[in-house]
Enzyme design. Structure first.
Site, PDB file in Angstrom:
ATOM      1  N   GLN A 159     -46.769  19.702  50.821  1.00 23.76           N
ATOM      2  CA  GLN A 159     -48.203  19.469  50.004  1.00 23.76           C
ATOM      3  C   GLN A 159     -49.100  18.992  51.482  1.00 23.76           C
ATOM      4  OE1 GLN A 159     -45.478  17.132  48.389  1.00 23.76           O
ATOM      5  NE2 GLN A 159     -45.251  18.660  47.298  1.00 23.76           N
ATOM      6  N   HIS A 196     -54.505  32.639  56.837  1.00 22.46           N
ATOM      7  CA  HIS A 196     -55.191  33.403  55.744  1.00 22.46           C
ATOM      8  C   HIS A 196     -56.666  33.993  56.265  1.00 22.46           C
ATOM      9  CE1 HIS A 196     -53.340  33.143  51.821  1.00 22.46           C
ATOM     10  NE2 HIS A 196     -52.644  32.124  52.197  1.00 22.46           N
ATOM     11  N   LYS A 229     -47.701  26.796  55.301  1.00 17.02           N
ATOM     12  CA  LYS A 229     -46.691  25.975  56.054  1.00 17.02           C
ATOM     13  C   LYS A 229     -45.184  26.812  56.074  1.00 17.02           C
ATOM     14  CE  LYS A 229     -47.076  22.257  53.665  1.00 17.02           C
ATOM     15  NZ  LYS A 229     -48.289  22.544  52.830  1.00 17.02           N
ATOM     16  N   GLY A 264     -52.620  33.064  61.320  1.00 17.01           N
ATOM     17  CA  GLY A 264     -52.061  33.728  60.174  1.00 17.01           C
ATOM     18  C   GLY A 264     -52.815  34.980  59.574  1.00 17.01           C
ATOM     19  N   ASP A 276     -50.306  24.270  49.989  1.00 20.43           N
ATOM     20  CA  ASP A 276     -50.573  25.682  50.061  1.00 20.43           C
ATOM     21  C   ASP A 276     -51.414  26.417  51.239  1.00 20.43           C
ATOM     22  OD1 ASP A 276     -49.107  25.559  47.593  1.00 20.43           O
ATOM     23  OD2 ASP A 276     -51.009  24.942  46.597  1.00 20.43           O
ATOM     24  N   ASN A 302     -41.622  19.872  43.659  1.00 16.42           N
ATOM     25  CA  ASN A 302     -43.060  20.207  43.560  1.00 16.42           C
ATOM     26  C   ASN A 302     -43.541  21.120  44.576  1.00 16.42           C
ATOM     27  OD1 ASN A 302     -42.612  18.399  45.446  1.00 16.42           O
ATOM     28  ND2 ASN A 302     -44.765  17.052  44.701  1.00 16.42           N
ATOM     29  N   GLY A 361     -43.779  24.515  46.219  1.00 14.58           N
ATOM     30  CA  GLY A 361     -43.455  25.756  46.293  1.00 14.58           C
ATOM     31  C   GLY A 361     -43.959  26.470  47.711  1.00 14.58           C
ATOM     32  N   HIS A 362     -42.639  27.040  48.281  1.00 18.33           N
ATOM     33  CA  HIS A 362     -43.025  27.659  49.573  1.00 18.33           C
ATOM     34  C   HIS A 362     -42.378  29.100  49.551  1.00 18.33           C
ATOM     35  CE1 HIS A 362     -39.915  24.465  50.130  1.00 18.33           C
ATOM     36  NE2 HIS A 362     -39.215  25.656  50.848  1.00 18.33           N
TER      37      HIS A 362
HETATM   38  P1  IMP Z   1     -47.082  16.048  41.737  1.00 18.39           P
HETATM   39  O1  IMP Z   1     -46.734  16.173  43.335  1.00 18.39           O
HETATM   40  O2  IMP Z   1     -46.285  17.019  40.952  1.00 18.39           O
HETATM   41  O3  IMP Z   1     -46.862  14.522  41.133  1.00 18.39           O
HETATM   42  O4  IMP Z   1     -48.741  16.596  41.559  1.00 18.39           O
HETATM   43  C1  IMP Z   1     -49.715  15.603  41.993  1.00 18.39           C
HETATM   44  C2  IMP Z   1     -50.763  16.567  42.708  1.00 18.39           C
HETATM   45  O5  IMP Z   1     -50.396  17.289  43.896  1.00 18.39           O
HETATM   46  C3  IMP Z   1     -51.271  17.619  41.591  1.00 18.39           C
HETATM   47  O6  IMP Z   1     -52.654  17.807  41.899  1.00 18.39           O
HETATM   48  C4  IMP Z   1     -50.407  18.848  42.196  1.00 18.39           C
HETATM   49  O7  IMP Z   1     -51.243  19.757  41.712  1.00 18.39           O
HETATM   50  C5  IMP Z   1     -50.509  18.628  43.743  1.00 18.39           C
HETATM   51  N1  IMP Z   1     -49.333  19.129  44.160  1.00 18.39           N
HETATM   52  C6  IMP Z   1     -48.036  18.747  44.249  1.00 18.39           C
HETATM   53  N2  IMP Z   1     -47.174  19.695  44.872  1.00 18.39           N
HETATM   54  C7  IMP Z   1     -48.225  20.633  45.506  1.00 18.39           C
HETATM   55  C8  IMP Z   1     -47.989  21.608  46.382  1.00 18.39           C
HETATM   56  O8  IMP Z   1     -46.773  21.929  46.849  1.00 18.39           O
HETATM   57  N3  IMP Z   1     -49.207  22.457  46.686  1.00 18.39           N
HETATM   58  C9  IMP Z   1     -50.259  21.866  46.227  1.00 18.39           C
HETATM   59  N4  IMP Z   1     -50.544  20.959  45.476  1.00 18.39           N
HETATM   60  C10 IMP Z   1     -49.616  20.076  45.145  1.00 18.39           C
END
Ligand code: IMP
Length: 464
Positions: free
Chosen positions: A228, A364, A15, A449, A12, A37, A39-40
């Protein structure tokens, strides 16, 4: 050439926005790890696109590729593609035949294992619940199903007949839950065969390594987009509070089939948020007041009244609230309130080394505007020694005391005008802060940014 974009902190960092700005000069944008997982958010004028799987470049007419290092939920993929098509966009997305497939049982198991870990103590990673960990587990356990298998009914059936009874037994006998169709071969076979037909009919499945090699040989620009961030990398992050793949730049090689020499001849750009935010559990040395249930030992106090607008935050709780609200620090995928903290330089030094950054982007900077002073965790003290980088175990990291430096804050600006004028139009205090970060990492600033839109990015260097 290639440009690799890596999150320097906990994900977050913004990117998506920078991939969007630099992606103009790219022909192909590739994700090399993670799944839905990630989000963008991409803002284009008045339009906002929230994506979790489709590479952001795909909304701008680039070829978007999901590399073999990704785990793909075909349902999410087609939902996102259909939604984009309804908004008049024709995304061209290719998927690695070698990428692993997320099945419904992975998602169920993700949830039950998190519950079990939480009952056992504070072990849960607060995952996004998308089945990411269980799918990578099956990949490493050599019992996964790959995208290429969806196109081959015999292989798909054989793989499912082997793995599904194991998953059913795990869910029922070990975790004691009642299983449903998510754990039955026949409906899974039918549903995933259908995804396979659609992937094939739309010509989406490719051998990504050679596809990218051909593109590079043909003079095309390839952008490799990490999801991530470094501190939630399975190897270099704060294990076990991590995701199950490698966001660091090495993942751009293993997750695409491009060699390290190819990736290494290009640029590797670290994306930095001007403070920290994270969802998930585990220590966070520079954390401001926490989020209950995620910050070990944290309980919110009765006061102050955080629903009111805060003019100049005083307490840590007020500061955390201010930054969370100004920065929109709520999960893109989950909507969860994120924990926030000051910038952590040992974390950034670790990230710069692990990925070999050639440039950084600091995002930010506008979020911190209006604060009288801004703090940065410059180093840690552990057992009486000063540390400039993160210790390798998360437990020791949690024991680190932070040595802060304080910087003078900056006022709100017309950020679009500042971005238009360029770096020198930034308030002097903001430049002092940015140059400190750049000097400490010995890496130049490529962009800053100052807002979510592409017109609110100060571009100092264009890597392509
Ligand atoms: P998972 O990737 O869903 O298995 O989550 C594992 C850890 O990575 C958790 O603490 C999530 O909150 C974190 N996480 C996964 N994807 C993101 C992302 O895109 N941004 C920030 N944290 C993430």
């Amino acid at each position: 050439m290639t440009v690799t974009i890596v999150g320097s902190q906990l994900g977050d960092e913004g990117k998506g926005g920078i991939v969007d700005v630099y992606g103009d000069a790219a022909d192909v944008v590739v994700r090399y790890q993670g799944g839905d997982n990630a989000g963008h958010t991409v803002v284009d004028g008045d339009e906002e696109y929230k994506l979790s799987l489709v590479p952001s470049g795909a909304i701008r007419g680039k070829i978007g590729v999901l590399g073999n290092g990704c785990v793909v939920n075909p349902e999410t993929l087609f939902d996102e593609l259909d939604a984009l098509r309804e908004r008049g966009i024709e995304p061209d997305v290719r998927v690695a035949a070698r990428a692993h497939v997320i099945f419904p049982y992975h998602r169920v198991l993700d949830g039950i294992e998190e519950d079990a870990k939480s009952e056992e103590g504070d072990l849960e990673a607060a995952t996004t619940g998308r089945g990411i960990g269980p799918t990578y587990e099956d990949k490493a356990g050599r019992r996964g199903v790959r995208v290429g298998d969806l196109l081959d009914p015999e292989t798909l059936r054989a793989r499912l007949e082997y793995v599904v009874p194991q998953k059913r037994a795990l869910a029922a006998d070990v975790f004691g839950i009642e299983t449903d169709e998510a754990f039955e071969v026949e409906p899974l076979f039918e549903q995933y065969r259908e995804y396979g037909r659609r992937l094939e009919a739309e010509g989406m499945v490719v051998n990504v390594g050679s596809f990218l090699d051909d593109a590079i040989d043909g003079g095309q620009n390839v952008m490799l987009e990490g999801a991530q961030g470094t501190s939630i990398d399975i190897d270099h992050g704060i294990y076990p509070y991590v995701t199950s793949s490698n966001p660091t730049a090495g993942g751009a090689c293993t997750g695409t089939g491009l060699g390290p020499t190819t990736v290494g001849q290009g640029e590797v750009i670290g994306i930095v948020k001007a403070y920290l935010s994270r969802v998930g559990t585990g220590p966070l040395p520079t954390e401001l007041a926490g989020v209950e249930g995620h910050t070990p030992g944290y309980e919110a106090s009765e006061s102050p009244d955080l629903s009111a607008d805060i003019d100049q935050p005083q307490s840590e709780e007020e500061l955390a609230h201010y930054i969370r609200e100004e920065g929109g620090e709520y999960g893109t995928v989950t909507g969860r309130a994120r924990r926030v903290g000051w910038l952590d330089m040992p974390m950034l030094r670790h990230a710069a080394r692990a990925s070999g950054f050639t440039g950084i982007v600091v995002n930010h900077v506008d979020t911190l505007a209006g604060l009288d002073e801004i703090r940065v965790g410059h180093s840690y003290t552990l057992d009486g020694d000063e540390l400039l980088s993160m210790p390798p175990t998360t437990e020791r990291w949690g024991e680190c005391a932070v040595n802060y430096r304080t910087f003078e804050g900056w006022d709100e600006q017309d950020w679009a005008a500042v971005a238009d004028e360029g770096y020198d139009a930034l308030p002097e205090t903001a430049r002092t802060y940015l140059e400190y970060v750049s000097d400490e990492l010995d890496v130049p600033i490529y962009a800053v940014g100052v807002g979510p839109g592409r017109e609110e990015t100060i571009v100092c260097e264009r890597p392509f």
